[in-house]
Design a protein around this motif. Structure first.
Motif, PDB file in Angstrom:
ATOM      1  N   PHE A 117       5.531  -2.545   1.986  1.00  0.00           N
ATOM      2  CA  PHE A 117       6.957  -2.865   2.030  1.00  0.00           C
ATOM      3  C   PHE A 117       7.486  -2.937   0.606  1.00  0.00           C
ATOM      4  O   PHE A 117       6.791  -3.405  -0.299  1.00  0.00           O
ATOM      5  N   GLU A 118       8.725  -2.451   0.425  1.00  0.00           N
ATOM      6  CA  GLU A 118       9.387  -2.687  -0.862  1.00  0.00           C
ATOM      7  C   GLU A 118      10.520  -3.670  -0.630  1.00  0.00           C
ATOM      8  O   GLU A 118      11.127  -3.626   0.442  1.00  0.00           O
ATOM      9  N   PRO A 119      10.833  -4.579  -1.546  1.00  0.00           N
ATOM     10  CA  PRO A 119      10.157  -4.758  -2.822  1.00  0.00           C
ATOM     11  C   PRO A 119       8.695  -5.185  -2.632  1.00  0.00           C
ATOM     12  O   PRO A 119       8.373  -5.871  -1.680  1.00  0.00           O
ATOM     13  N   PHE A 120       7.846  -4.727  -3.590  1.00  0.00           N
ATOM     14  CA  PHE A 120       6.419  -5.015  -3.510  1.00  0.00           C
ATOM     15  C   PHE A 120       5.988  -5.689  -4.805  1.00  0.00           C
ATOM     16  O   PHE A 120       6.564  -5.458  -5.868  1.00  0.00           O
ATOM     17  N   ALA A 128      -3.138   0.865  -5.698  1.00  0.00           N
ATOM     18  CA  ALA A 128      -3.198   1.974  -4.740  1.00  0.00           C
ATOM     19  C   ALA A 128      -3.275   3.303  -5.499  1.00  0.00           C
ATOM     20  O   ALA A 128      -4.036   4.206  -5.127  1.00  0.00           O
ATOM     21  N   ALA A 129      -2.514   3.395  -6.587  1.00  0.00           N
ATOM     22  CA  ALA A 129      -2.540   4.628  -7.393  1.00  0.00           C
ATOM     23  C   ALA A 129      -3.919   4.825  -8.025  1.00  0.00           C
ATOM     24  O   ALA A 129      -4.430   5.944  -8.086  1.00  0.00           O
ATOM     25  N   MET A 130      -4.540   3.740  -8.487  1.00  0.00           N
ATOM     26  CA  MET A 130      -5.888   3.858  -9.072  1.00  0.00           C
ATOM     27  C   MET A 130      -6.883   4.392  -8.047  1.00  0.00           C
ATOM     28  O   MET A 130      -7.852   5.056  -8.390  1.00  0.00           O
ATOM     29  N   ALA A 131      -6.638   4.069  -6.767  1.00  0.00           N
ATOM     30  CA  ALA A 131      -7.528   4.557  -5.713  1.00  0.00           C
ATOM     31  C   ALA A 131      -7.150   5.968  -5.268  1.00  0.00           C
ATOM     32  O   ALA A 131      -7.809   6.545  -4.408  1.00  0.00           O
ATOM     33  N   GLY A 132      -6.081   6.520  -5.833  1.00  0.00           N
ATOM     34  CA  GLY A 132      -5.663   7.883  -5.491  1.00  0.00           C
ATOM     35  C   GLY A 132      -4.884   7.976  -4.196  1.00  0.00           C
ATOM     36  O   GLY A 132      -4.774   9.040  -3.594  1.00  0.00           O
ATOM     37  N   ALA A 133      -4.314   6.851  -3.745  1.00  0.00           N
ATOM     38  CA  ALA A 133      -3.583   6.830  -2.471  1.00  0.00           C
ATOM     39  C   ALA A 133      -2.245   7.547  -2.581  1.00  0.00           C
ATOM     40  O   ALA A 133      -1.638   7.615  -3.648  1.00  0.00           O
ATOM     41  N   GLU A 134      -1.801   8.028  -1.420  1.00  0.00           N
ATOM     42  CA  GLU A 134      -0.411   8.470  -1.282  1.00  0.00           C
ATOM     43  C   GLU A 134       0.322   7.255  -0.713  1.00  0.00           C
ATOM     44  O   GLU A 134      -0.098   6.709   0.316  1.00  0.00           O
ATOM     45  N   ILE A 135       1.370   6.798  -1.389  1.00  0.00           N
ATOM     46  CA  ILE A 135       2.008   5.548  -0.962  1.00  0.00           C
ATOM     47  C   ILE A 135       3.298   5.838  -0.211  1.00  0.00           C
ATOM     48  O   ILE A 135       4.106   6.678  -0.631  1.00  0.00           O
ATOM     49  N   ARG A 136       3.488   5.144   0.914  1.00  0.00           N
ATOM     50  CA  ARG A 136       4.760   5.232   1.647  1.00  0.00           C
ATOM     51  C   ARG A 136       5.367   3.833   1.699  1.00  0.00           C
ATOM     52  O   ARG A 136       4.676   2.861   1.977  1.00  0.00           O
ATOM     53  N   PHE A 137       6.667   3.764   1.431  1.00  0.00           N
ATOM     54  CA  PHE A 137       7.333   2.464   1.361  1.00  0.00           C
ATOM     55  C   PHE A 137       8.246   2.254   2.560  1.00  0.00           C
ATOM     56  O   PHE A 137       8.918   3.183   3.003  1.00  0.00           O
ATOM     57  N   VAL A 138       8.266   1.039   3.050  1.00  0.00           N
ATOM     58  CA  VAL A 138       9.213   0.636   4.084  1.00  0.00           C
ATOM     59  C   VAL A 138      10.082  -0.447   3.441  1.00  0.00           C
ATOM     60  O   VAL A 138       9.549  -1.402   2.859  1.00  0.00           O
ATOM     61  N   THR A 139      11.402  -0.286   3.535  1.00  0.00           N
ATOM     62  CA  THR A 139      12.283  -1.187   2.785  1.00  0.00           C
ATOM     63  C   THR A 139      12.604  -2.463   3.564  1.00  0.00           C
ATOM     64  O   THR A 139      13.006  -2.407   4.725  1.00  0.00           O
ATOM     65  N   ALA A 166       6.236   5.742   8.868  1.00  0.00           N
ATOM     66  CA  ALA A 166       5.356   5.565   7.710  1.00  0.00           C
ATOM     67  C   ALA A 166       3.905   5.378   8.138  1.00  0.00           C
ATOM     68  O   ALA A 166       2.978   5.874   7.489  1.00  0.00           O
ATOM     69  N   MET A 167       3.709   4.672   9.257  1.00  0.00           N
ATOM     70  CA  MET A 167       2.334   4.340   9.659  1.00  0.00           C
ATOM     71  C   MET A 167       1.626   5.470  10.395  1.00  0.00           C
ATOM     72  O   MET A 167       0.402   5.443  10.535  1.00  0.00           O
ATOM     73  N   THR A 168       2.384   6.442  10.860  1.00  0.00           N
ATOM     74  CA  THR A 168       1.756   7.558  11.566  1.00  0.00           C
ATOM     75  C   THR A 168       0.918   8.362  10.573  1.00  0.00           C
ATOM     76  O   THR A 168       1.452   8.907   9.607  1.00  0.00           O
ATOM     77  N   GLY A 169      -0.386   8.379  10.793  1.00  0.00           N
ATOM     78  CA  GLY A 169      -1.276   9.121   9.892  1.00  0.00           C
ATOM     79  C   GLY A 169      -1.744   8.321   8.690  1.00  0.00           C
ATOM     80  O   GLY A 169      -2.433   8.856   7.822  1.00  0.00           O
ATOM     81  N   ALA A 170      -1.383   7.026   8.624  1.00  0.00           N
ATOM     82  CA  ALA A 170      -1.795   6.218   7.461  1.00  0.00           C
ATOM     83  C   ALA A 170      -3.222   5.699   7.625  1.00  0.00           C
ATOM     84  O   ALA A 170      -3.733   5.557   8.737  1.00  0.00           O
ATOM     85  N   ARG A 171      -3.858   5.406   6.506  1.00  0.00           N
ATOM     86  CA  ARG A 171      -5.185   4.775   6.519  1.00  0.00           C
ATOM     87  C   ARG A 171      -5.039   3.245   6.544  1.00  0.00           C
ATOM     88  O   ARG A 171      -5.814   2.546   7.159  1.00  0.00           O
ATOM     89  N   ALA A 172      -4.033   2.736   5.829  1.00  0.00           N
ATOM     90  CA  ALA A 172      -3.912   1.277   5.714  1.00  0.00           C
ATOM     91  C   ALA A 172      -2.462   0.868   5.495  1.00  0.00           C
ATOM     92  O   ALA A 172      -1.660   1.640   4.963  1.00  0.00           O
ATOM     93  N   ILE A 173      -2.166  -0.366   5.917  1.00  0.00           N
ATOM     94  CA  ILE A 173      -0.875  -0.980   5.573  1.00  0.00           C
ATOM     95  C   ILE A 173      -1.169  -2.287   4.846  1.00  0.00           C
ATOM     96  O   ILE A 173      -2.099  -3.017   5.207  1.00  0.00           O
ATOM     97  N   LEU A 174      -0.392  -2.526   3.806  1.00  0.00           N
ATOM     98  CA  LEU A 174      -0.539  -3.760   3.036  1.00  0.00           C
ATOM     99  C   LEU A 174       0.634  -4.671   3.390  1.00  0.00           C
ATOM    100  O   LEU A 174       1.791  -4.280   3.234  1.00  0.00           O
ATOM    101  N   VAL A 175       0.332  -5.849   3.916  1.00  0.00           N
ATOM    102  CA  VAL A 175       1.384  -6.789   4.330  1.00  0.00           C
ATOM    103  C   VAL A 175       1.244  -8.068   3.516  1.00  0.00           C
ATOM    104  O   VAL A 175       0.192  -8.698   3.523  1.00  0.00           O
ATOM    105  N   ASN A 176       2.303  -8.420   2.821  1.00  0.00           N
ATOM    106  CA  ASN A 176       2.311  -9.645   2.019  1.00  0.00           C
ATOM    107  C   ASN A 176       3.215 -10.661   2.718  1.00  0.00           C
ATOM    108  O   ASN A 176       4.427 -10.481   2.783  1.00  0.00           O
TER     109      ASN A 176
END
Ligand code: GLN
Length: 401
Positions: A117-120, A128-139, A166-176
């Protein structure tokens, strides 16, 4: 010469370092970086000091001091009624920030999609970038009734369709949750929806719950406790916020043995282990800390009320936070009076002209435009500090007359 590797070059210096430096240069009241200006509990400090005196000076076990893993497992069981094995399901890390990085590096393959989610919180995107992920944001959008001079108790919200895409085809979601910087506490309904989509699209959940003890009349729901979620959730948290010990950097990950192996695969090469005597101190906090936590929550309840009311009286539009120790506010009206535009300019001018520092939230958005009207203030400060900030901020009104 460009010395920073390409994977990290886009992120620059964190906004917390930048704003704290600016606060120091102008002797400003620092309501920017979120850390208390009072100390953590003596009995916890004593336990760590005793451990140093007793010679607990060598490496801790890679995945945590046995006493701390057991204390965390017992705490988890008392909170969730779920039994976890301290040796295979609890991993102690050097703060939650390390836990986030170890989790990303441990479970994400290059090209995997991670939803956040953004803001993040700024480290999510970088790790996530260090792990080479493709990031998708939900506002997460501010409440629709947010307006100058008022405190709204309505929550931030997001579009469920956007989340499912965003979650279709995702490996993980990060929820804070409770969420930094908005103060949003994800409702049971929202988390049930996220859980449903995790199951439907076979997505892992990574939760950052470092503000779990700092909610104000709103229930903190742990995603791992929803049906089917304990198998696919990595719950991350830490000692720092709950015990006013942000500099101790004690965090942890609680999850299945399989997912723990993945987290540890990275953790063992990032920090290997976490400071031994501080882990011993953490045991005391976890086992004997409930009175401290209740008093801290009472103190922050007051600080939240005081700062929200003060900001609204100065012309900010305030979203009453349901958790954390941050307030998100719309500064448009105040900026107009100051003759500045946008959150970055507002936060650069504030320390120099009025002696108060805050965080510009646009750095927490993929699309910085979304953060431009907003500003984040921290209220994890002594009442006298908040009063000093209020006095200084009132001079904005005087100066614009
Ligand atoms: N979590 C704290 C905040 O949001 C600061 C963390 C940091 O300084 N890196 O203010």
């Amino acid at each position: 010469m460009n010395t920073v590797a390409a994977r990290l070059a886009p992120f620059g210096t964190t906004i917390f370092t930048e704003m704290t430096r600016l606060a120091q240069r102008h002797s400003a009241v620092n309501l920017a970086q979120g850390f208390p200006d009072f100390d953590g509990p003596d009995f916890v400090k004593e336990a760590a000091i005793d451990a140093i005196r007793a010679g607990r000076s060598q490496y801790a076990r890679m995945f945590g001091d046995p006493g701390l893993n057991s204390a965390l497992a017992a705490r988890w069981e008392s909170l969730t009624a779920q039994r976890v094995d301290p040796d295979t399901q609890v991993t102690v890390t050097s703060g939650c920030t390390e836990a986030i990085a170890a989790t990303m590096l441990g479970v994400i393959n290059p090209g995997d999609r991670v939803v956040m989610f953004e803001p993040f919180y700024d480290s999510y995107r970088a790790s996530a970038a260090m792990a080479g992920a493709e990031i998708r944001f939900v506002t997460l959008c501010p409440p629709v009734d947010l307006c100058a001079g008022h405190v709204t108790t309505a929550p931030f919200w997001f579009d469920m369709g956007e989340l499912e895409r965003a979650m279709t085809g995702a490996r993980a979601i990060l929820v804070n949750t409770p969420h930094n910087p908005t103060g949003h506490v994800f409702s049971r309904d929202e988390l049930e929806r996220i859980a449903f989509l995790c199951a439907k699209h076979n997505v892992l959940a990574i939760t950052d719950e470092v503000y779990e003890d700092l909610t104000y009349g709103h229930e903190h729901v742990r995603l791992a406790t929803l049906p089917g979620m304990s198998e696919r959730t990595i719950t991350l948290s830490s000692l720092g916020k709950t015990f006013s010990l942000t500099g101790w950097k004690i965090g942890w990950a609680i999850t299945t043995p399989d997912l723990s192996r993945a987290v540890r695969a990275a953790h063992q090469f990032l920090t290997f282990a976490t400071a031994t005597p501080l882990q011993v101190g953490a045991i005391a906090a976890i086992e004997r800390g409930s009175d401290y936590v209740a008093a801290l929550r009472a103190r922050f309840t007051q600080g939240r009320e005081f700062l929200a009311t003060t900001l609204a009286s100065l012309g900010f539009g305030v979203v009453m936070p349901r958790g954390t120790y941050f307030i998100m506010a719309d500064h448009t009206e105040v900026s107009r009076r100051m003759g500045v535009a946008g959150d970055v300019e507002f936060c650069r001018e504030l320390p120099a002209r009025f002696g108060v520092a805050a965080i510009p939230p646009s750095v927490f958005y993929d699309n910085p435009q979304h953060g431009r009207p907003l500003v984040r203030f921290a209220f994890c400060k002594k009442q006298e500090t908040l009063e000093e900030a209020a006095t200084r901020l009132r001079s904005i009104i005087a100066a614009s007359r």
